[in-house]
Design an enzyme around this catalytic site. Structure first.
Site, PDB file in Angstrom:
ATOM      1  N   ARG A  51       0.846  -1.143  -0.100  1.00  0.00           N
ATOM      2  CA  ARG A  51      -0.073  -0.027  -0.120  1.00  0.00           C
ATOM      3  C   ARG A  51       0.931   1.341  -0.051  1.00  0.00           C
ATOM      4  NH1 ARG A  51      -2.908  -1.491   5.462  1.00  0.00           N
ATOM      5  NH2 ARG A  51      -0.773  -1.800   5.601  1.00  0.00           N
ATOM      6  N   HIS A 178      11.504 -22.609   4.922  1.00  0.00           N
ATOM      7  CA  HIS A 178      12.821 -21.993   4.573  1.00  0.00           C
ATOM      8  C   HIS A 178      13.995 -23.427   4.979  1.00  0.00           C
ATOM      9  CE1 HIS A 178      13.128 -20.083   8.324  1.00  0.00           C
ATOM     10  NE2 HIS A 178      14.268 -20.305   8.249  1.00  0.00           N
ATOM     11  N   LYS A 182      17.938 -25.345   2.926  1.00  0.00           N
ATOM     12  CA  LYS A 182      19.180 -25.350   3.408  1.00  0.00           C
ATOM     13  C   LYS A 182      19.944 -26.246   2.498  1.00  0.00           C
ATOM     14  CE  LYS A 182      18.432 -23.224   7.727  1.00  0.00           C
ATOM     15  NZ  LYS A 182      19.285 -22.018   7.792  1.00  0.00           N
ATOM     16  N   GLU A 216      17.666 -21.172  20.036  1.00  0.00           N
ATOM     17  CA  GLU A 216      18.015 -19.887  19.595  1.00  0.00           C
ATOM     18  C   GLU A 216      18.341 -19.294  21.016  1.00  0.00           C
ATOM     19  OE1 GLU A 216      14.888 -18.193  16.581  1.00  0.00           O
ATOM     20  OE2 GLU A 216      13.855 -19.617  17.673  1.00  0.00           O
ATOM     21  N   ASP A 235       5.034 -22.486  16.086  1.00  0.00           N
ATOM     22  CA  ASP A 235       5.857 -21.824  15.384  1.00  0.00           C
ATOM     23  C   ASP A 235       6.924 -22.650  14.686  1.00  0.00           C
ATOM     24  OD1 ASP A 235       6.671 -19.312  14.717  1.00  0.00           O
ATOM     25  OD2 ASP A 235       8.385 -19.365  16.023  1.00  0.00           O
ATOM     26  N   HIS A 240       9.056 -26.845  10.870  1.00  0.00           N
ATOM     27  CA  HIS A 240      10.546 -26.872  10.435  1.00  0.00           C
ATOM     28  C   HIS A 240      11.111 -28.373  11.074  1.00  0.00           C
ATOM     29  CE1 HIS A 240      10.426 -22.896   9.331  1.00  0.00           C
ATOM     30  NE2 HIS A 240      10.578 -22.332  10.404  1.00  0.00           N
ATOM     31  N   LYS A 331      13.773 -20.771  22.798  1.00  0.00           N
ATOM     32  CA  LYS A 331      14.381 -19.315  22.705  1.00  0.00           C
ATOM     33  C   LYS A 331      15.131 -19.346  24.048  1.00  0.00           C
ATOM     34  CE  LYS A 331      11.319 -18.024  19.501  1.00  0.00           C
ATOM     35  NZ  LYS A 331      11.812 -17.824  18.040  1.00  0.00           N
TER      36      LYS A 331
HETATM   37  P1  NAP Z   1       5.747  -7.084   7.625  1.00  0.00           P
HETATM   38  O1  NAP Z   1       7.120  -6.574   7.937  1.00  0.00           O
HETATM   39  O2  NAP Z   1       4.627  -6.639   8.801  1.00  0.00           O
HETATM   40  O3  NAP Z   1       5.195  -6.568   6.035  1.00  0.00           O
HETATM   41  C1  NAP Z   1       3.971  -6.972   5.592  1.00  0.00           C
HETATM   42  C2  NAP Z   1       3.779  -6.374   4.309  1.00  0.00           C
HETATM   43  O4  NAP Z   1       2.651  -6.445   3.937  1.00  0.00           O
HETATM   44  C3  NAP Z   1       4.370  -4.620   4.378  1.00  0.00           C
HETATM   45  O5  NAP Z   1       5.323  -4.751   3.053  1.00  0.00           O
HETATM   46  C4  NAP Z   1       2.901  -4.139   4.068  1.00  0.00           C
HETATM   47  O6  NAP Z   1       3.294  -3.070   3.435  1.00  0.00           O
HETATM   48  C5  NAP Z   1       2.071  -5.139   3.296  1.00  0.00           C
HETATM   49  N1  NAP Z   1       0.646  -5.207   3.691  1.00  0.00           N
HETATM   50  C6  NAP Z   1      -0.043  -5.138   4.631  1.00  0.00           C
HETATM   51  N2  NAP Z   1      -1.319  -4.829   4.293  1.00  0.00           N
HETATM   52  C7  NAP Z   1      -1.362  -4.820   2.997  1.00  0.00           C
HETATM   53  C8  NAP Z   1      -2.455  -4.631   2.139  1.00  0.00           C
HETATM   54  N3  NAP Z   1      -3.683  -4.589   2.633  1.00  0.00           N
HETATM   55  N4  NAP Z   1      -2.315  -4.772   0.843  1.00  0.00           N
HETATM   56  C9  NAP Z   1      -1.025  -4.729   0.435  1.00  0.00           C
HETATM   57  N5  NAP Z   1      -0.045  -4.844   1.248  1.00  0.00           N
HETATM   58  C10 NAP Z   1      -0.136  -4.966   2.408  1.00  0.00           C
HETATM   59  O7  NAP Z   1       5.722  -8.504   7.540  1.00  0.00           O
HETATM   60  P2  NAP Z   1       7.025  -9.804   7.475  1.00  0.00           P
HETATM   61  O8  NAP Z   1       7.701  -9.851   8.597  1.00  0.00           O
HETATM   62  O9  NAP Z   1       7.666  -9.049   6.123  1.00  0.00           O
HETATM   63  O10 NAP Z   1       6.122 -10.960   7.018  1.00  0.00           O
HETATM   64  C11 NAP Z   1       5.343 -11.220   5.659  1.00  0.00           C
HETATM   65  C12 NAP Z   1       5.030 -12.673   5.703  1.00  0.00           C
HETATM   66  O11 NAP Z   1       6.184 -13.652   5.774  1.00  0.00           O
HETATM   67  C13 NAP Z   1       4.147 -13.079   6.834  1.00  0.00           C
HETATM   68  O12 NAP Z   1       3.007 -13.911   6.688  1.00  0.00           O
HETATM   69  C14 NAP Z   1       4.973 -13.549   7.963  1.00  0.00           C
HETATM   70  O13 NAP Z   1       4.455 -14.806   8.843  1.00  0.00           O
HETATM   71  C15 NAP Z   1       6.065 -14.390   7.243  1.00  0.00           C
HETATM   72  N6  NAP Z   1       7.338 -14.655   7.591  1.00  0.00           N
HETATM   73  C16 NAP Z   1       8.224 -13.460   7.923  1.00  0.00           C
HETATM   74  C17 NAP Z   1       9.576 -13.766   8.486  1.00  0.00           C
HETATM   75  C18 NAP Z   1      10.401 -12.603   8.679  1.00  0.00           C
HETATM   76  O14 NAP Z   1      11.552 -13.092   8.960  1.00  0.00           O
HETATM   77  N7  NAP Z   1      10.003 -11.505   8.680  1.00  0.00           N
HETATM   78  C19 NAP Z   1       9.794 -15.170   8.537  1.00  0.00           C
HETATM   79  C20 NAP Z   1       9.001 -16.363   8.097  1.00  0.00           C
HETATM   80  C21 NAP Z   1       7.658 -16.020   7.773  1.00  0.00           C
HETATM   81  P3  NAP Z   1       2.234  -1.608   3.434  1.00  0.00           P
HETATM   82  O15 NAP Z   1       2.088  -1.366   4.799  1.00  0.00           O
HETATM   83  O16 NAP Z   1       2.978  -0.759   2.582  1.00  0.00           O
HETATM   84  O17 NAP Z   1       0.965  -2.122   2.811  1.00  0.00           O
END
Ligand code: NAP
Length: 484
Positions: A51, A178, A182, A216, A235, A240, A331
């Site tokens: 967004r 992920h 590995k 961790e 989690d 995993h 953790k």
């Molecule tokens: P995040 O930092 O909260 O990012 C969320 C993203 O979604 C942002 O780019 C946000 O951008 C976008 N977004 C939110 N609402 C939206 C909407 N209505 N329309 C379009 N875009 C929208 O989350 P994240 O950590 O990157 O995680 C993303 C996914 O990966 C999740 O399912 C999470 O569980 C999974 N995950 C993350 C990690 C990690 O290390 N971070 C690891 C494993 C899995 P805007 O606010 O600009 O819209």
């Protein structure tokens, strides 16, 4: 040894959530590395979508900063960073509204592979899938990538699968774990199935037990509120650790193709016995000095969620009858390490007498840090003084054995994203696998919830609650030390 990089055809990859934490830390730096390796053609396009009101140039700046933060400088030196940034575009889009969808549709090309990474909250998956169809963006060749968590129980996972299945065939859906990307995990399959040495011993007759540890040092601070609804079982174990267990325990597939491998993994999950309550130890880390306790991190003074779990698990089939699998993850433990240890049985008879002690072969598969494998073998201690036996490691650490490759140890995300582009689903979870994993997990969680059990407190920097030690000690076994 020369590293062989086979380029893929040009593609359009849309990252929904392209401004999020995962995109910044993993997806964009991973794509840059593959570009630098010459694997991504220059006429490919990477389109960030969220967004946020960003121009293409803003997104290029965002990506450049992410690469500078997460890729070491020596790796970036003399790299084609500007050329990579030219591949980047941005579309402002709302997953749940209509803004931006027509622009995205106009941007996509017909004659290249198109893939959509759903790097957003799972609650948005349905809206994204639906709009990709409504706006005619997705076609039969489209691939979608979805992140964990894939549901929080069987019911929600089924609902998520059903939502995606309304718009995409199973062959188009890439569910990421992920851990499967590995290097060592794939090497585990190579070691098992490309050598005659291990497979004859890979069963209850020769293997005493198997340990899988994912430890961790960090707590849940920062994401405590999210984690508190999940816990270590949901989690980490359901995905995993279970995937690692499958790769260790599965029968040899007839071919290394997606469905042959995933069929065998599914059989393992279905063969898992229910876990008895006395074979489960749950823990919660205490405060230490200024460092907050789990409950403080989770901002929930009465939380019953576990930040640690250890389980004794049985795979109920001929191969593994009588060989327990011990899983633990947590953790704020002593060190950050992930490893699988296959502990073989004692030699049936010692010709060296009691003073030589007991020695066991242990195959250790290390996922982090320093991916590699070590086989502990018993030899004679060098020098005069009788037949003294010592255990020494036959080390297969990639960094030592494969110096050139080691300069370029790939992140799991790099490999998995390129597999999506190549259309190879072998390292992705199939819908039925995920559901089977929840079908095994749900009753375990329901059990402790219905009993109202509180996790045992444990001191940070240790190996978890004392009871976890007892889980193995009471049957004469011992966890391996948690160390880097
Ligand atoms: P995040 O930092 O909260 O990012 C969320 C993203 O979604 C942002 O780019 C946000 O951008 C976008 N977004 C939110 N609402 C939206 C909407 N209505 N329309 C379009 N875009 C929208 O989350 P994240 O950590 O990157 O995680 C993303 C996914 O990966 C999740 O399912 C999470 O569980 C999974 N995950 C993350 C990690 C990690 O290390 N971070 C690891 C494993 C899995 P805007 O606010 O600009 O819209």
């Amino acid at each position: 040894m020369v590293s062989r990089v086979i380029p893929v055809d040009p593609f359009d990859l849309v990252i929904f959530g392209g401004t999020g934490d995962l995109a910044r830390r993993k997806i964009l730096p991973g794509l840059f590395r593959r570009f630098k390796a010459g694997q991504i053609p220059e006429d490919s396009r990477i389109i960030g979508a969220s967004r946020s009101d960003l121009s293409d140039d803003d997104y290029r700046r965002f990506t450049k900063e992410a690469i500078e933060e997460f890729i070491p400088e020596d790796e970036r030196r003399n790299s084609p960073l500007d050329k990579f940034l030219d591949c980047l575009h941005f579309v402002t889009i709302d997953a749940t509204g209509e803004a931006g969808w027509q622009q995205l549709s106009d941007k996509m090309r017909d004659n290249v592979v198109n893939a959509f990474y759903f790097s957003v909250a799972p609650s948005l998956f349905g809206a994204l899938a639906e709009r990709l169809h409504t706006y005619g963006i997705a076609d039969a060749k489209t691939r979608i990538v979805v992140e964990k968590p894939f549901g929080r129980d069987l019911e929600s996972a089924r609902a998520l699968n059903a939502t995606l299945a309304e718009h995409f065939k199973e062959t188009q859906i890439y569910r990421i774990d992920h851990y499967l990307g590995k290097e060592t995990v794939q090497n585990l399959m190579a070691v098992r199935f490309a050598n005659v040495l291990f497979e004859p011993l890979w069963n209850a007759q020769y293997v005493d037990h198997i340990q899988i540890t994912v430890a961790e040092t960090v707590g849940v601070g920062g994401r405590g509120a999210y984690y508190d609804k999940s816990g270590a079982m949901r989690d980490m174990v359901q995905n995993h650790l279970m995937q690692l267990l499958c790769l260790i325990a599965m029968e040899p597939p007839s071919r290394f193709d997606p469905d042959s491998v995933r069929d065998e993994k599914l059989k393992v999950i279905r063969a898992l016995e229910p876990v008895q309550p006395y074979h489960i130890v749950r823990g919660q880390y205490d405060a230490e000095g200024d460092a907050p306790s789990y409950r403080q991190d989770a901002e929930n003074p009465r939380s019953l969620t576990e930040s640690f779990i250890a389980l004794r698990v049985h795979v109920s089939n001929w191969r593994w009858a009588g060989t327990p699998f011990f899983l633990r993850t947590g953790k704020r433990l002593k060190a950050r390490t992930s490893e699988i240890a296959v502990v073989f049985k004692d030699a049936p008879h010692s010709i060296f007498g009691q003073e030589a002690g007991t020695h066991r072969n242990i195959l250790t598969i290390r996922l982090q840090p320093n991916e590699g494998m070590t086989l502990g073998v018993t030899i004679k201690e060098p020098g005069p003084g009788g037949m003294r036996l010592i255990d020494v490691p036959l080390d297969m650490t990639f960094a030592d054995a494969l110096p050139q490759e080691a300069e370029d140890v790939h992140d799991a995300y790099e490999r998995l994203i390129m597999d999506v582009i190549r259309g190879n689903q072998t390292l992705f979870m199939r819908g039925d696998e995920v559901e089977a994993a929840w079908a095994w997990t749900d009753p375990i969680i329901d059990g402790w919830e219905s009993r109202g059990e509180a996790p045992k407190p444990y001191e940070p920097g240790t190996a978890g609650p004392e009871d976890a030690m007892m889980l193995m000690m009471r049957e004469g076994r011992k966890w391996r030390e948690i160390k880097e």
